[in-house]
Structure formats: C-alpha cells, structure tokens
Design a protein around this motif. Structure first.
Motif, PDB file in Angstrom:
ATOM      1  N   ARG A   1      36.508  13.709  54.850  1.00 27.35           N
ATOM      2  CA  ARG A   1      37.883  13.401  54.450  1.00 27.35           C
ATOM      3  C   ARG A   1      38.056  13.344  52.937  1.00 27.35           C
ATOM      4  O   ARG A   1      37.716  12.350  52.281  1.00 27.35           O
ATOM      5  CB  ARG A   1      38.311  12.080  55.071  1.00 27.35           C
ATOM      6  CG  ARG A   1      38.278  12.163  56.574  1.00 27.35           C
ATOM      7  CD  ARG A   1      39.355  11.352  57.202  1.00 27.35           C
ATOM      8  NE  ARG A   1      39.464  11.715  58.598  1.00 27.35           N
ATOM      9  CZ  ARG A   1      39.889  10.899  59.536  1.00 27.35           C
ATOM     10  NH1 ARG A   1      40.264   9.682  59.239  1.00 27.35           N
ATOM     11  NH2 ARG A   1      39.989  11.305  60.779  1.00 27.35           N
TER      12      ARG A   1
ATOM     13  N   ARG B   1      32.082  10.519  56.725  1.00 22.33           N
ATOM     14  CA  ARG B   1      32.024   9.513  57.798  1.00 22.33           C
ATOM     15  C   ARG B   1      31.150  10.018  58.932  1.00 22.33           C
ATOM     16  O   ARG B   1      31.356  11.141  59.397  1.00 22.33           O
ATOM     17  CB  ARG B   1      33.465   9.268  58.273  1.00 22.33           C
ATOM     18  CG  ARG B   1      33.600   8.637  59.629  1.00 22.33           C
ATOM     19  CD  ARG B   1      35.078   8.554  60.046  1.00 22.33           C
ATOM     20  NE  ARG B   1      35.200   8.124  61.425  1.00 22.33           N
ATOM     21  CZ  ARG B   1      36.333   8.150  62.131  1.00 22.33           C
ATOM     22  NH1 ARG B   1      37.455   8.566  61.576  1.00 22.33           N
ATOM     23  NH2 ARG B   1      36.357   7.738  63.370  1.00 22.33           N
TER      24      ARG B   1
ATOM     25  N   ASP C   1      36.489   5.289  59.488  1.00 23.80           N
ATOM     26  CA  ASP C   1      37.843   5.368  60.044  1.00 23.80           C
ATOM     27  C   ASP C   1      38.794   4.513  59.212  1.00 23.80           C
ATOM     28  O   ASP C   1      39.887   4.944  58.836  1.00 23.80           O
ATOM     29  CB  ASP C   1      37.820   4.885  61.495  1.00 23.80           C
ATOM     30  CG  ASP C   1      39.203   4.901  62.112  1.00 23.80           C
ATOM     31  OD1 ASP C   1      39.888   5.925  61.965  1.00 23.80           O
ATOM     32  OD2 ASP C   1      39.600   3.882  62.717  1.00 23.80           O
TER      33      ASP C   1
ATOM     34  N   ASP D   1      41.948   5.719  56.123  1.00 26.27           N
ATOM     35  CA  ASP D   1      43.395   5.472  56.161  1.00 26.27           C
ATOM     36  C   ASP D   1      43.846   4.887  54.823  1.00 26.27           C
ATOM     37  O   ASP D   1      44.909   5.242  54.302  1.00 26.27           O
ATOM     38  CB  ASP D   1      43.767   4.516  57.308  1.00 26.27           C
ATOM     39  CG  ASP D   1      44.180   5.274  58.574  1.00 26.27           C
ATOM     40  OD1 ASP D   1      43.730   6.432  58.745  1.00 26.27           O
ATOM     41  OD2 ASP D   1      44.950   4.725  59.386  1.00 26.27           O
TER      42      ASP D   1
HETATM   43 MN    MN Z   1      41.616   6.891  61.918  1.00 29.06          MN
END
Ligand code: MN
Ligand code: IPM
Length: 356
Positions: free
Chosen positions: A105, A131, A247, A251
């Motif tokens: 990401r 991740r 996770d 965000d």
């Molecule tokens: Mn997520």
C-alpha cells in the motif's frame, strides 16, 4: 503486438463496478499506447450474486483466476449480507488461496491534494506499507466456547510462522532496495506486549537485515507508528508489519494521502497471480450516482501494470492522475469533485493517450 495479459476482473459490490469501468477505460488507453493486449474475463462475484444464488466464490473460479496474469478487483461488501461473509468468502479467500502474501500500500500525497496534516506536503508524505497478507489474526484460527451463555469464551488467535514472517520481511527489504528512496525499512510491531508474535518478527527482521547492509533499519510500536505517521510522516520510507496492524495503519495512511478516493493496494504473490484493488470499499450510499472517485481504482490499475512489467505505461497513468488532480477536479471526495466518475475516467484516459 506485445504481450497479451489475461486479467480476471471482479467488479464486485456497490461502487465497485463503476470505478472498475473507469480503470478499464484507462487500461485500454495504456494498452494501445504500450502495444500490449488485454484479455479480460469478468466475474460477477459479490453480494448480488450471493443473494440471488447463494454462491460466494466456487473453487472452480479460484482455479481459473489462478491461471490469470493478474486480477483487478472493485469492492466487496453488501449492506444486505452479514459482515464477514463476502469479505471472508471472496476477498480473504482469494488472498489465501492464491497465497498473495504481501499487501502493498503506497501512501503518497500528490501535488495539489489536501492532507489533514498541517504543514506537510508531497515531499513529506511518500512511503509504502508492506503488510503481511495471509497470516496473523486473519487466518480465522480460534473459536467459541459456550457461545451465547454467560460463560462464553471467544478466542481469536494470531498465527505467525517463521516462513510467513520471513518471506514478508525479505520482500520488504528487496522492495526498499528497489524503490531506492531513503533506503530505510521500519518494522512496525508491538514487542512490548505481543511478546511471542513480535519476538519472532523482531528476530527475523534482525537476521534478514544482515543481508541488507545498504538498508537502514528502524523499529516502532504500532501505536507510536500511528503517532509518527501524523506528526512526522517524512520519517518513513518503507514500513513492514503484520496483517492486522497493516490493515489499521493503511487506513490512516489513506487519510493522510487525501482519502479513500486515491488509495490503492496490491495483493501480491511475487511468484504467481496478484490482485489489485482500490481500498475504499463498496460505498453503498454513493452507488449508481456517478459521483464516486475512480482515481483509487485507476491507481490500482497503474500498480497492476507496474507489476506486469509495463512500467512505462504505469508511470504514464500516474502522470495522468496527477494532471487530473491538478487541473480538473476540486476535491478527491465523492460528490465534491466537480466532475463525475465517468468524466474523470475519460480525462485520465485522454491524458494517457496524449502523453509524449
Ligand atoms: Mn482495511
Ligand atoms: C482491506 C479491507 C479488508 C481487510 C476487509 C474488507 C476484509 O479492510 O483490504 O484493508 O481487513 O483486509
């Protein structure tokens, strides 16, 4: 004619199909330009199909998708389906079955995009989170005892294997070297409390780091990582972490890069089929209104081309995204962009065609 790439397309739920359409529009422009072909196969897995037929994702489809060069996914999640069913049955099932052990990401603030971080700009917000994507709290290990009684016990276990941790950490070191920015890799964990899982992570990190003397290493607890991402995001180059922490921090990462309208990710199996997706979810309240931002899905398409080895066209797409942001839209948020979903797709596709 160059290569022909077999792409499995899963538009999915909510606004997924709308943003995937725009991504495909841009991919088609890039393929014309780059002289490669796209052999697209679309699958209608998602909430609608599940509600209609009870089918989530048959094994036969997983086997078909395994043969693709890549998978392009819109969004999974339906308001009429209990949380977890589609997420586990489709998204996590594909990640696990295809052993996509990395979730990549990028957190990159483009020029002209508003970040909620005061006094921070594109030079400060440019890092990548690696991740782990197949282990940790996500394996589903655990269970209930005496469910529904006052003696109920719920156990959710974090599974961390030496092999799984090591391949993720190795990928992160390699990625950091190839990215060639600050050459700094931060392990994000919680060694002060999760003294088994992150002991394994820390030992493995230290061992592997000996093979990468060109990469500076660093460690931050996950809570502190959140703090530094807000206070000093420029400290980060590449962050490696487990599934759950990854996770959560991504965000936060999406928010500091301008929101879900721009955040994309790749579920990578470096040896096999990888899957690319915008990370914003199915956004039911915006569905069918032609107001959702397709740039995250277009970024995911860009990541997919990069992964397929079409780096030149990938960077042309990125340039197109940057142009649209700086010239054509007012905001990255759904409904406030001053342009519709389809118009933004058209614009990026046009910039890609006109490039050079
Ligand atoms: Mn997520
Ligand atoms: C993500 C999503 C998924 C995850 C959900 C939808 C299962 O939040 O890709 O980050 O938790 O991995």
């Amino acid at each position: 004619m160059g290569k022909i790439y077999k792409i499995g397309v899963i538009p999915g739920d909510g606004t997924g199909p709308e943003v995937v359409n725009e991504g495909l529009k841009v991919l088609k422009s890039a393929s014309k330009k780059g002289g490669f072909g796209l052999d697209l196969t679309t699958y209608d897995f998602g909430g609608e199909r599940y509600l209609r037929t009870g089918e989530i994702l048959p094994d036969s489809a997983i086997e078909e998708l395994r043969e693709m060069d890549a998978i392009y996914l819109g969004a999974i999640g339906h308001p009429d389906v209990k949380a977890g069913i589609l997420e586990k049955g489709i998204l996590l099932n594909l990640r696990f079955s295809l052993d996509q052990y990395i979730n990549l990401r990028p957190v990159k603030l483009y020029p002209g995009v508003d970040t909620p971080l005061k006094d921070k700009g594109p030079d400060d917000i440019d890092f990548v989170v690696v991740r782990e994507n197949t282990e940790g709290l996500y394996t589903g290990a655990g269970g209930f005892l005496k469910k529904g009684t006052s003696d109920e016990v719920a156990i959710q276990e974090s599974i961390n294997t030496r092999k799984g941790v090591e391949r993720c950490i190795r990928y992160a070191f390699e990625f950091c070297r190839k990215r060639n920015k600050r050459k700094k890799l931060t392990l994000c964990g919680k060694t002060n409390v999760l003294t088994y899982a992150f002991d394994l992570w820390e030992r493995t990190f230290k061992e592997v780091s000996r093979e990468y003397s060109d990469i500076e290493t660093d460690y931050a607890h996950v809570d502190a990582t959140c703090m530094w991402m807000v206070k000093n995001p420029e400290w980060f180059d590449v962050i490696v972490t487990d599934n759950m922490f990854g996770d959560i921090i991504t965000d936060l990462g999406a928010m500091i890069q301008g929101g879900m309208g721009i955040a994309a990710g790749g579920n990578i199996n470096p040896e096999s089929t990888s899957m690319f997706e915008p990370i914003g979810g199915s956004a039911p309240k915006y569905t069918g209104k032609n107001i959702i931002n397709p740039l995250a899905a277009i970024s995911a398409a860009q990541m997919m081309l990069e992964y397929l080895g079409e780096s030149k066209e990938a960077s042309i797409i990125e340039k197109g995204i940057i142009q649209v942001i700086s010239k054509d839209i007012k905001s990255l948020s759904a409904g406030k962009m001053g342009r519709s979903t389809t118009e933004i797709g058209d614009l990026v596709a046009k910039y890609v065609e006109e490039d050079g």
